[in-house]
Design an enzyme around this catalytic site. Sequence first.
Site, PDB file in Angstrom:
ATOM      1  N   ALA B  87       0.490  -3.796  -2.072  1.00 48.51           N
ATOM      2  CA  ALA B  87      -0.169  -3.624  -3.372  1.00 48.51           C
ATOM      3  C   ALA B  87      -1.547  -2.989  -3.233  1.00 48.51           C
ATOM      4  O   ALA B  87      -2.228  -3.245  -2.226  1.00 48.51           O
ATOM      5  CB  ALA B  87      -0.298  -4.988  -4.064  1.00 48.51           C
ATOM      6  N   CYS B 202      -9.684  -0.807   5.890  1.00 47.60           N
ATOM      7  CA  CYS B 202     -10.798  -0.048   5.301  1.00 47.60           C
ATOM      8  C   CYS B 202     -12.082  -0.832   5.575  1.00 47.60           C
ATOM      9  O   CYS B 202     -12.892  -1.080   4.687  1.00 47.60           O
ATOM     10  CB  CYS B 202     -10.586   0.199   3.814  1.00 47.60           C
ATOM     11  SG  CYS B 202     -10.312  -1.291   2.854  1.00 47.60           S
TER      12      CYS B 202
END
Lengths: 147, 261
Positions: B87, B202
Amino acid sequence: MQVDEIIEKKYGLGLKNTEIIKIKNEKVRIINKAASQLMSKINFRIKFFGLYLGKIKRNRKFVFSLFASTLFGKYIRKNIVEINEDELKSWILGKDIEKQINNSFEDFVVIKFKDYYLGSGYYKDGRIKNFFPTSKFKQYLNFFSHK
Amino acid sequence: MKKKAIRINTLKIEIDKLIKNLEDKGYILEKINYCDYGFFVNENGRNIAHEIEHWLGYFFIQDASSMLIPIILDAKKDDLILDLCAAPGAKTTQIAQMMENNGCIVANDVREDRIKALSFNLERCGVLNTIVTMLDGVKFLKKCNIKFNKILLDVPCSGTGVYEDVKITENQIKRLTTLQKALLKNSFNCLDKDGYVVYSTCSILKEENEDVIEYCIKKFGLETVEIKNFERYNLKESFLENTYRLEQPYQEKFFVCKLMK
């Protein structure tokens, strides 16, 4: 008649290498064959699969969902109606469109604007009844103010 | 300042057609060097998120760094791919596009609200080859009866590569890294012989990146794999062999590594 046969007859669209699965309330979903085979093997509960294709209606009619129309639209050969920019504004706002196609024709059609496909409507007697899911796209309705 | 980027959804439209339509509206598009369907966008006073093409799924607003990860995964038509922390689906829908809606993706995430966002994006992008499950990642990997030939582990992380002012405590880092190590270790239970895992974050923190990889190499005998021509992807090799960082000033910062057993 199977769903894929209805779609081929009405829209001239062949759906190869896919499986159409009925869910509830006349709705059908479509998934490719490889994923469909895996669904029967995987040992977890599946929350979601494939794409919502549309609804089977009585008298062997079929209405495409919005996103299915955007995916398959470029392969559809029949029952497509092209609209202009003014008609597009009305369509997205959920309004019916006045449009003369053919006096004897009455069926579901896919709506097209330039290179884009915008779901389905029902044509009868010079009018296309709007099935665009306006409520889902309320947040985007100000798009015309950004032109 | 980060440059906005879009990924043209080639499942639905040809690249040239969409470029022309957007340029006619006044947008200026600049191709991302490592992605044929990825473009930086100069919005010229407009907002591309409000365009009809966006909400019909003809393009996806996605950071250029994020687009790189599926390219490193190198998804092919007949693959069987697991996207474990999928997601909201930017990378999943890109993988589906690369596969041309062939093969199969199993996309998993842990919470209902995240599954909702993922499912909506899969619908919007016209994805036909994806099955969605909702399970804790480690449980999924321990119990799954399927072997995948490629696994994408874009793991939960601090997000320090995206949000510059993130405040994160040592305890939070410890919880995250424990999870990251468990996910990476167990991912090999579901991997086919000759398959590989792409691990990405990230985050700019060494603890979530090189330290996790080094730990798993030493403890579980995993091997990193060189990413060929990595400079082409604006990647820089990190201090740990075959691990890479993307640290361009106008993109989100990423870490990526490919592993086999």
